[in-house]
Scaffold this active site. Structure first.
Site, short mmCIF file in Angstrom:
data_model
loop_
_atom_site.label_atom_id
_atom_site.label_comp_id
_atom_site.label_asym_id
_atom_site.label_seq_id
_atom_site.Cartn_x
_atom_site.Cartn_y
_atom_site.Cartn_z
N ARG A 53 0.83 -1.21 0.00
CA ARG A 53 0.00 0.00 0.00
C ARG A 53 0.86 1.26 0.00
O ARG A 53 0.41 2.33 -0.37
CB ARG A 53 -0.92 0.00 1.22
N ASP A 96 -4.05 -2.08 -3.19
CA ASP A 96 -4.94 -2.27 -2.05
C ASP A 96 -5.58 -3.64 -2.23
O ASP A 96 -6.33 -3.85 -3.20
CB ASP A 96 -6.00 -1.17 -2.01
N LEU A 97 -5.27 -4.57 -1.36
CA LEU A 97 -5.69 -5.97 -1.55
C LEU A 97 -7.21 -6.14 -1.54
O LEU A 97 -7.72 -7.16 -1.99
CB LEU A 97 -5.07 -6.85 -0.45
N LYS A 159 2.07 -19.92 7.12
CA LYS A 159 1.35 -20.23 8.35
C LYS A 159 1.03 -18.92 9.07
O LYS A 159 1.70 -17.93 8.80
CB LYS A 159 2.19 -21.17 9.22
N ASP A 188 5.77 -24.55 5.25
CA ASP A 188 6.31 -24.62 6.61
C ASP A 188 7.82 -24.60 6.45
O ASP A 188 8.42 -25.58 6.03
CB ASP A 188 5.85 -25.91 7.30
N HIS A 189 8.43 -23.44 6.75
CA HIS A 189 9.86 -23.28 6.41
C HIS A 189 10.75 -24.31 7.11
O HIS A 189 11.84 -24.61 6.64
CB HIS A 189 10.33 -21.86 6.72
N LYS A 193 14.67 -27.00 5.89
CA LYS A 193 16.00 -27.03 6.51
C LYS A 193 16.73 -28.32 6.13
O LYS A 193 16.14 -29.39 6.12
CB LYS A 193 15.89 -26.91 8.03
N ASP A 246 1.35 -21.74 17.44
CA ASP A 246 2.45 -21.12 16.69
C ASP A 246 3.53 -22.13 16.30
O ASP A 246 4.15 -21.99 15.24
CB ASP A 246 3.07 -20.00 17.55
N HIS A 251 5.37 -26.91 12.98
CA HIS A 251 6.77 -27.35 13.00
C HIS A 251 6.98 -28.68 13.73
O HIS A 251 7.56 -29.62 13.19
CB HIS A 251 7.66 -26.30 13.67
#
Length: 507
Positions: A53, A96-97, A159, A188-189, A193, A246, A251
């Protein structure tokens, strides 16, 4: 999880990053795309369109990404010549979404790039925005026919995917109406890894481990993801989340699935994802009484870290002074199947703990018959396999061996596979791996709709129990500790203790 690294792909690619001016793009996405460019893993024709924005010119947007890459890229500061070649591919669009006109303009920009390249591009829409924007962006992408070609368009969702089982089902249903499952990449990062990916290589490429990988030889498993940091400026977000949502829902359960899954018949994405979903379906659902016996929650109070006083969670910005949100969670899970029946899987995660570390520890059962005299085994310890994901990347096997000398004295020795010591090549960041997989159309490391819902289904009894009954003991652990004392009791009841690696950690 590409079988071979593809260099300089032929098909043009456009990355559309909703939330282009945000933290995630600056810290992770832009550095990852830049590193893929340096690795020659991007096609000759590619573009990054960031939306936001804020009123910025292309040049101002490039400058902000340049600063982010210099600060956060694993390669350090950019080379001037490389940057000049890269930055011409970066574009900015004020958007603007909530307005349809923004999507019409985006379509025009994409078509213009494709006309220049005289070839259809694959377009990756990355939703690096707050979760409440996911539905509106998804609807507008579909409505403006921005993802009509299901072979050439993908939508990447960060996420948290849903806030509970009901909202996850709603989001899955909406995305399922608008796109094909093969277009949806729930990221999911953690799964990008290197050490996490190595769990499968370690298990299924070595004949010596799989025969032992079951209830007959393994006594218990621990999965621990701990952080020294507090919530910082994310207090407002964290208040509606907590440690269970979280970290555990995504994870930690992902790591558990990799450790516990059955051997897949092949390395195909669907086969691997099927085996992971099987684990979640086999996990024991808790009654209200079982929640009390098998879970622990905590919230950090004030304390000292490296000589500096740090505030308690309730004193952080954006946090309710009487908050019931947990910043620590520990759960003892069971998997009710032939391989794992009766074997506890302990998971824990928390903020403001003594160390930032992510480890998986598999403890094997003791020897069936003890032949050594007691005086030889003062430091006797059962065999353990420790997979360290961060801060160091290593896999270590702890064994008993004879100490040098005239007498028979046993002590524990480590056989270590250490990334830094073994390979000179620097491991890619998780987002580099995952973005490349998205370009390749490889969904192995991404969550499928049923997997997300199964994970939420497993945790709902715990969430309901914790939310319906306030904890009267919060805050119940101080900063720079290992969490609440009851977390030790949870595992000590079974005769075990939490394992920690001696890591010099300043984070």
């Amino acid at each position: 999880m590409h079988s071979t690294k593809t260099k300089q792909k032929a098909q043009p690619t456009i990355f559309v990053i909703f939330g282009g001016t945000g933290d995630l793009n600056s810290r992770k996405l832009a550095p990852a795309i830049y590193n893929l460019f340096l690795e020659k893993s991007l096609p000759a024709d590619f573009a990054v369109i960031g939306t936001g924005r804020t009123k910025l010119s292309d040049e101002e947007f490039r400058k902000s990404l340049y600063e982010g890459i210099n600060e956060f890229s694993r390669r350090g500061k950019t080379d001037k010549k490389d940057w000049e070649q890269f930055c011409g591919h970066i574009h900015y669009q004020i958007a603007d979404l909530l307005k349809e006109s923004s999507y019409a303009e985006l379509k025009k920009n994409i078509e213009q790039l494709q006309a220049e390249w005289a070839q259809e591009a694959q377009v990756i829409y990355y939703l690096a925005v707050a979760p409440n924007f996911f539905p509106v962006i998804a609807r507008n992408i579909a409505q403006h026919q921005l993802a009509e070609n299901s072979d050439n368009s993908r939508i990447v969702i960060e996420k948290p995917f849903g806030h509970d089982l009901e909202s996850a089902r709603e989001l899955n249903a909406l995305l399922g109406e608008l796109f094909e499952e093969k277009q949806i990449y729930r990221i999911d990062h953690y799964l990008g890894k290197e050490t996490v990916q190595n769990i499968m290589a370690f298990r299924f490429a070595n004949s010596m481990f799989e025969p032992l990988w079951n209830r007959n030889y393994i006594e218990h498993v621990q999965i621990s993801v701990t952080e020294r940091l507090g919530v910082g400026d994310r207090g407002g977000y964290y208040e509606g989340s907590g440690a269970l949502r979280d970290m555990v829902q995504n994870h930690l359960l992902q790591l558990l699935c990799l450790v516990a899954m059955e051997t897949p018949t092949n390395f195909g994405a669907e086969e691997i994802r099927n085996r992971k979903v099987d684990v979640l379906h086999a996990m024991r659902r808790f009654s209200a009484e079982e929640v009390r016996m098998n879970t622990v929650r905590g919230q950090y109070g004030q304390g000292w870290i490296e000589g500096k006083e740090v505030p308690g969670y309730r004193d952080e910005t954006g946090v309710d002074p009487e908050s019931n949100t947990e910043t620590f969670a520990a759960v003892k899970f069971f998997i009710d199947n032939w391989r794992w029946q009766g074997i506890p899987f302990y998971v824990r995660t928390g903020k403001r703990l003594h160390q930032t570390a992510s480890t998986i520890t598999i403890q094997f059962k003791d020897v069936p018959h003890f032949i050594f005299p007691p005086e030889t085994t003062e430091t006797w310890q059962q065999n353990r396999l420790i997979i360290s994901i961060q801060p160091e990347m290593s896999i270590r096997m702890q064994l008993q061996a004879k100490r040098p000398g005239l007498e028979m004295v046993l002590n524990t020795v480590d056989m270590v596979f250490d990334y830094k010591g073994t390979y000179t090549v620097e491991a890619p960041e998780a987002y580099e791996t995952l973005l490349l997989d998205t370009m390749d159309g490889d969904q192995t490391l991404f969550m499928r709709a049923d997997q997300v819902e199964a994970a939420w289904d497993l945790l709902m009894p715990i969430l309901h129990a914790w939310e319906s009954k306030r904890s009267l003991s919060f805050p119940n652990y101080s900063a720079d500790s290992w969490g609440p004392e009851v977390a030790e009791a949870l595992i000590a009841r079974d005769g075990f203790h939490w394992f920690t690696l001696p890591v010099n950690n300043k984070k």
